[in-house]
Design a protein around this motif. Structure first.
Motif, mmCIF file in Angstrom:
data_model
loop_
_atom_site.group_PDB
_atom_site.id
_atom_site.type_symbol
_atom_site.label_atom_id
_atom_site.label_comp_id
_atom_site.label_asym_id
_atom_site.label_seq_id
_atom_site.Cartn_x
_atom_site.Cartn_y
_atom_site.Cartn_z
ATOM 1 N N UNK A 260 0.836 -1.204 0.000
ATOM 2 C CA UNK A 260 0.000 0.000 0.000
ATOM 3 C C UNK A 260 0.870 1.252 0.000
ATOM 4 N N UNK A 261 1.922 1.239 0.804
ATOM 5 C CA UNK A 261 2.847 2.381 0.829
ATOM 6 C C UNK A 261 3.567 2.530 -0.510
ATOM 7 N N UNK A 262 3.913 1.405 -1.120
ATOM 8 C CA UNK A 262 4.592 1.460 -2.416
ATOM 9 C C UNK A 262 3.692 2.082 -3.478
ATOM 10 N N UNK A 263 2.404 1.758 -3.447
ATOM 11 C CA UNK A 263 1.463 2.334 -4.410
ATOM 12 C C UNK A 263 1.393 3.849 -4.263
ATOM 13 N N UNK A 264 1.383 4.315 -3.034
ATOM 14 C CA UNK A 264 1.373 5.764 -2.788
ATOM 15 C C UNK A 264 2.665 6.391 -3.304
ATOM 16 N N UNK A 265 3.782 5.729 -3.031
ATOM 17 C CA UNK A 265 5.083 6.243 -3.478
ATOM 18 C C UNK A 265 5.116 6.430 -4.993
ATOM 19 N N UNK A 266 4.754 5.371 -5.729
ATOM 20 C CA UNK A 266 4.895 5.444 -7.191
ATOM 21 C C UNK A 266 3.849 6.373 -7.800
ATOM 22 N N UNK A 345 -5.198 -3.773 -0.181
ATOM 23 C CA UNK A 345 -5.694 -3.997 -1.540
ATOM 24 C C UNK A 345 -6.573 -2.840 -1.994
ATOM 25 N N UNK A 346 -7.443 -2.357 -1.119
ATOM 26 C CA UNK A 346 -8.314 -1.233 -1.467
ATOM 27 C C UNK A 346 -7.494 0.022 -1.777
ATOM 28 N N UNK A 347 -6.478 0.279 -0.972
ATOM 29 C CA UNK A 347 -5.632 1.449 -1.199
ATOM 30 C C UNK A 347 -4.939 1.368 -2.556
ATOM 31 N N UNK A 348 -4.406 0.186 -2.863
ATOM 32 C CA UNK A 348 -3.713 0.011 -4.144
ATOM 33 C C UNK A 348 -4.681 0.170 -5.306
ATOM 34 N N UNK A 349 -5.872 -0.380 -5.199
ATOM 35 C CA UNK A 349 -6.822 -0.320 -6.303
ATOM 36 C C UNK A 349 -7.292 1.107 -6.584
ATOM 37 N N UNK A 350 -7.427 1.906 -5.544
ATOM 38 C CA UNK A 350 -7.809 3.308 -5.747
ATOM 39 C C UNK A 350 -6.764 4.011 -6.610
ATOM 40 N N UNK A 351 -5.495 3.816 -6.281
ATOM 41 C CA UNK A 351 -4.424 4.497 -7.005
ATOM 42 C C UNK A 351 -4.154 3.843 -8.354
ATOM 43 N N UNK A 363 5.978 -1.947 -17.647
ATOM 44 C CA UNK A 363 7.052 -1.159 -17.049
ATOM 45 C C UNK A 363 6.557 -0.270 -15.910
ATOM 46 N N UNK A 364 5.233 -0.131 -15.766
ATOM 47 C CA UNK A 364 4.669 0.696 -14.698
ATOM 48 C C UNK A 364 4.631 -0.115 -13.404
ATOM 49 N N UNK A 365 5.320 0.325 -12.362
ATOM 50 C CA UNK A 365 5.371 -0.463 -11.122
ATOM 51 C C UNK A 365 4.006 -0.736 -10.507
ATOM 52 N N UNK A 366 3.017 0.158 -10.726
ATOM 53 C CA UNK A 366 1.735 0.008 -10.057
ATOM 54 C C UNK A 366 1.023 -1.281 -10.452
ATOM 55 N N UNK A 367 1.243 -1.762 -11.690
ATOM 56 C CA UNK A 367 0.537 -2.977 -12.097
ATOM 57 C C UNK A 367 1.072 -4.195 -11.348
ATOM 58 N N UNK A 368 2.396 -4.241 -11.096
ATOM 59 C CA UNK A 368 2.934 -5.365 -10.321
ATOM 60 C C UNK A 368 2.506 -5.262 -8.859
ATOM 61 N N UNK A 369 2.446 -4.040 -8.349
ATOM 62 C CA UNK A 369 1.991 -3.851 -6.966
ATOM 63 C C UNK A 369 0.576 -4.395 -6.800
#
Length: 405
Positions: A260-266, A345-351, A363-369
């Motif tokens: 979740x923190x990684x999703x916010x970072x990227x 999971x909810x946090x990642x899906x929002x972003x 190449x976009x990190x968010x898809x692997x996250x």
């Protein structure tokens, strides 16, 4: 064919004292750039890069649940959550594999002391295993012969020992689940880890074909789940007092928080240079909708961290006092684990939704996250619905419908 474990030189990390939580988190922050640099290749290779395993080893992270007398740290649960969270921000598969090693290393510390002398011959031991009793153990003179296979064995490609769980027939005709230890050299590996998430964890299937396990390396699983442990020297150690399932919960939950923190970072890293197509917004960061999305995702990540830390706090408090665990506390630990994973999971899906069409490139990190946090939420012990039902049963005065508490 089984790949040999990569050669990793003995760690030079100071072992005369247990590093503080801040020190271990700083070590992770120092190696995070290396983990990120290998993450794409590891994802494609479906196993952690040897360089990443070596870095994790050199940082002493596999020592965190090794007994002090073998050069380990005996780190508490709060430290595991903090370290796994920081690892998860860099590389979820590395965090997940390390967390599994913490769980199985703890399990090895429950065996008789003479067994531990063999297993912990090196303080940089890397272990793997699973709780699924998907093999059969036939009693023979001096022990058992094990046949069967175990799926989802994270870290098997880099481990020296595995915790095996199998069913053993008893003289009265019943089946007893047992927990055993075997060197990876005694097992085969099936390279079947073709998945949509946590691909670099290398969670392959391991196979036992007439593997002999001596009696000293066998414990009845029901006794283990009731804290009837066999180690005498670890009996006074705080971390080896706790129940297995709450310990496993605290060992693994930090990875989800880290994602979740990684999703916010990227997301925030891309924000200044990204416009919203077909609108007048030249920067996505100017849009009120974006403000709401970032705030919502961050608060959900914060809530996930709350539940993760509550699991750790309960475990550390109980371990320190030596107090008995209630069924409600055990069920709540599972519920906190599930809720933390759901919120992450909810946090990642929002972003992920807010990241637009360009984020579909691999190449976009968010898809692997997103793939990684989804995989975690599908794990049987972390599944939010399962854990919520279990907690609700206990709250309603019913008996739990599992002995994995």
């Amino acid at each position: 064919m089984r790949r040999p474990c990569p050669h990793v030189r003995r760690s030079t990390v100071e072992t005369t004292r247990t590093p503080t939580q801040a020190e271990l988190v700083r070590r992770v922050a120092d190696l995070a750039p290396l983990l990120r640099s290998h993450a794409d290749r590891a994802d494609q290779d479906r196993r952690l890069a040897d360089e990443s395993v070596a870095a994790l080893t050199e940082a002493g992270l596999f020592r965190m649940r090794v007994p002090l007398r073998y050069g380990g740290y005996e780190s508490d649960a709060a430290t595991m959550v903090a370290v796994a969270t920081e690892l998860g921000r860099a590389d979820a598969s590395a965090a997940w594999t390390t967390g599994v090693a913490w769980i199985t290393t703890f399990m090895a510390g429950l065996f008789p002391d003479e067994v531990q002398d063999e297993v912990f011959a090196t303080p940089d031991l890397r272990m793997c295993g699973t709780l699924s009793p998907s093999a059969l153990a036939e009693p023979v003179d001096g022990g058992v012969t094990v046949n069967g296979r175990w799926g989802f064995v994270s870290g098997a490609l880099h481990s020296q020992w595995q915790v095996l769980v199998a069913m053993m027939p008893t003289p009265d005709g019943r089946q007893l689940p047992i927990m055993a230890l075997a060197p990876l050299a005694d097992l085969g590996i099936v390279d079947d880890w073709h998945t949509s998430g946590l691909r670099a964890s290398g969670s392959v299937t391991t196979v036992a074909e007439n593997v002999f396990v001596p009696a000293a390396r066998i414990l009845p699983l029901p006794a283990v789940l009731q804290e009837q442990y066999a180690s005498k020297q670890n009996a006074d150690s705080e971390i080896f007092r706790g129940p297995l399932l709450p310990t496993a919960s605290a060992s693994s939950v930090g990875t989800a928080v880290g994602l979740a923190r990684a999703a916010i970072d990227v997301f925030l890293e891309r924000l200044p240079d990204r416009k919203i197509t077909y609108t007048t917004y030249s920067s996505q960061g100017e849009a009120p909708l974006t403000h709401r999305q970032v705030a919502d995702a961050t608060l959900r990540a914060d809530a996930a961290e709350f539940h993760a830390q509550r699991v750790a706090r309960l475990l550390d408090t109980k371990n320190a006092s030596g107090g008995q665990w209630t069924v409600l506390e055990r069920a709540r630990a599972r519920a906190d684990l599930g809720r933390a994973c759901e919120l992450a999971l909810e946090a990642v899906r929002i972003l992920r939704q807010a990241s637009g069409g360009s984020s579909i490139y691999t190449s976009a990190p968010i898809q692997r996250i997103e793939h990684d946090v989804q995989a975690i939420n599908l794990h049987a012990l972390m599944h939010g619905d399962t854990n919520l039902e279990l907690y609700g049963r206990v709250l309603c005065g019913l008996e739990p419908n599992t002995f994995y508490l």
